[in-house]
Motif scaffolding. Structure first.
Motif, PDB file in Angstrom:
ATOM      1  N   GLY A 254       6.637  -4.523   5.227  1.00 53.40           N
ATOM      2  CA  GLY A 254       7.925  -4.065   4.725  1.00 53.40           C
ATOM      3  C   GLY A 254       8.990  -4.124   5.796  1.00 53.40           C
ATOM      4  N   SER A 260      11.662  -2.320  -2.643  1.00 48.11           N
ATOM      5  CA  SER A 260      10.388  -2.704  -3.249  1.00 48.11           C
ATOM      6  C   SER A 260      10.526  -3.005  -4.741  1.00 48.11           C
ATOM      7  N   LEU A 264       9.106  -6.294  -6.724  1.00 48.16           N
ATOM      8  CA  LEU A 264       8.162  -6.197  -7.845  1.00 48.16           C
ATOM      9  C   LEU A 264       8.726  -6.792  -9.124  1.00 48.16           C
ATOM     10  N   LEU A 275       0.106  -5.071  -5.430  1.00 52.29           N
ATOM     11  CA  LEU A 275       1.040  -4.505  -4.468  1.00 52.29           C
ATOM     12  C   LEU A 275       1.376  -3.070  -4.874  1.00 52.29           C
ATOM     13  N   ARG A 276       1.162  -2.150  -3.955  1.00 55.18           N
ATOM     14  CA  ARG A 276       1.504  -0.739  -4.196  1.00 55.18           C
ATOM     15  C   ARG A 276       2.666  -0.352  -3.284  1.00 55.18           C
ATOM     16  N   PRO A 277       3.812   0.049  -3.848  1.00 63.37           N
ATOM     17  CA  PRO A 277       4.954   0.437  -3.014  1.00 63.37           C
ATOM     18  C   PRO A 277       4.626   1.635  -2.122  1.00 63.37           C
ATOM     19  N   PHE A 295       5.036  -2.280   1.008  1.00 63.67           N
ATOM     20  CA  PHE A 295       3.866  -2.272   0.138  1.00 63.67           C
ATOM     21  C   PHE A 295       2.580  -2.174   0.940  1.00 63.67           C
ATOM     22  N   GLN A 296       1.532  -1.728   0.255  1.00 65.84           N
ATOM     23  CA  GLN A 296       0.176  -1.992   0.712  1.00 65.84           C
ATOM     24  C   GLN A 296      -0.408  -3.050  -0.201  1.00 65.84           C
TER      25      GLN A 296
END
Length: 386
Positions: A254, A260, A264, A275-277, A295-296
């Motif tokens: 990031g 984010s 997305l 992708l997880r914000p 993101f992760q």
């Protein structure tokens, strides 16, 4: 599986082949047997004369961050000289090898072209040939399996310390197999021996080997990191943080300027991952002490996950959604003073220009695949495992 690495096999078969030789070891903290004993201690306790240690990137002790130059020194406990191969010298010179008969390489690789240990090995092989030294590789698993391959190939004129021979980013080979390839394809006149593993198959991921992961560099803490690394390391060539300075390097990414939601809303479906914000604050490296939005990258199916094309789609999308903020990193980078870091990482200028011209990810993937079939034919000649 109950995989035995090269050092485990050597312990089982004995050290007689080195009994009357002066040995130099290219090692780091990952150079351990199944009982976590380090290679230098193993050789010494078997009464092998270890006369030199050679330090790759991150240091023989593994404490140095990326691109932090190593220094030569004398080991306090053993009085063995430690010579830096990451700084003024990238390969051993004649003086470093004057008390060495055989160089032994034993380091865990991660299966990506730009992970510098394989180029330390290649350059050391050249010097071993030049000065009539034997070279031995104690083989270790490719942790992200030995089947999957992702381009692009390294193109001529883009050689650097993150790539000295035209292999793909994800090459699907072990260090022993790469050594055999380098010797033949680069005409390195060195006496080479690869001590093969036992109980390793190409389809295996590291967590299926029965081995314990010992991080080979400070930002490679787990096999999960190695899984995403062939792609997410490309972010080093941009002003997007690749998560260095966090607990999840290469899985977090990031920037303070990143939105984010914009990413997305724009990004296509990613294969084998989600992708997880999140927000993170790096303790060092890019944006040290600044809160980054990003993101992760969570792997949901590693067999479908394509790290290189995933990272390229992320870069393409971030650039498209943040045209005023996104930038390519400028040199110097990994001893290269002129070329863009992204170009020497990816292996050409084509991919960067395609991103700049807003090509589709499908077209970019097709460009990445060029030459892979020919590489596979060459690669086949050097494979040691089924």
């Amino acid at each position: 599986m109950n995989t035995k690495t090269g050092i485990d096999v050597l312990e089982k078969k004995g050290f007689n082949r080195f009994r009357n030789e002066r040995v130099g070891l290219i090692i780091n903290p990952s150079s351990v047997n199944r009982n976590f004993e380090c290679a230098s201690r193993i050789f010494l306790k078997n009464n092998i004369k270890v006369t030199s240690l050679f330090s790759p990137e991150h240091g023989v002790k593994g404490e140095l961050q990326d691109q932090e130059r190593c220094l030569s020194f004398k080991d306090e406990k053993t009085s063995i000289p430690v010579y830096s191969l990451y700084g003024k010298h990238l390969a051993p010179d004649k003086g470093m090898l004057k008390n060495v008969d055989t160089i032994i390489f034993d380091i865990q690789d991660v299966g990506a072209r730009f992970y510098t240990f394989i180029w330390t090995m290649e350059l050391a092989m050249e010097k071993a040939g030049q000065y009539n030294k034997r070279f031995v590789v104690l083989d270790r698993p490719n942790p992200i399996n030995g089947l999957d391959i992702e381009g692009p190939l390294l193109e001529e004129d883009y050689e650097s310390f993150v790539g000295l021979f035209p292999i793909p980013i994800r090459h699907g080979m072990t260090v022993g197999e790469l050594a055999l390839m380098f010797k033949k394809e680069l005409s390195i006149g060195v006496e080479l021996e690869v001590i093969k593993m036992e109980g390793w198959e190409r389809a295996l991921w590291f967590d299926e080997t029965g081995l314990n992961w010992v991080l080979p560099s400070p930002n490679m803490p787990t096999p999960d990191t190695a899984t995403v690394y062939p792609g997410m390391c490309l972010l080093e060539g941009t002003n997007i943080s690749e998560g260095r300075g966090t607990t999840k390097p290469f899985e977090f990414f990031g920037a303070p300027w990143l939105d984010s939601k914009l990413v997305l809303d724009e990004i296509k479906v990613l294969s084998g991952c989600k992708l997880r914000p999140l927000y993170f604050k790096p303790l060092w490296s890019k944006y040290k002490g600044e809160t980054c939005e990003g993101f992760q990258l969570h792997i949901t199916d590693r067999k479908k996950f394509k790290p290189v094309i995933t990272a390229l789609e992320i870069i393409l999308t971030v650039r498209r959604t943040h045209p005023q903020d996104f930038e390519w990193r400028k040199p110097p980078y990994e001893f290269e003073e002129k070329k863009f870091p992204f170009d020497i990482l990816v292996g050409n200028t084509t991919i960067r220009k395609m991103i700049e011209e807003n090509y589709s990810i499908k077209d970019i993937e097709e460009a990445c695949n060029e030459g892979l079939e020919e590489f596979k034919k060459t690669r086949e000649k050097y494979l040691l495992y089924k």
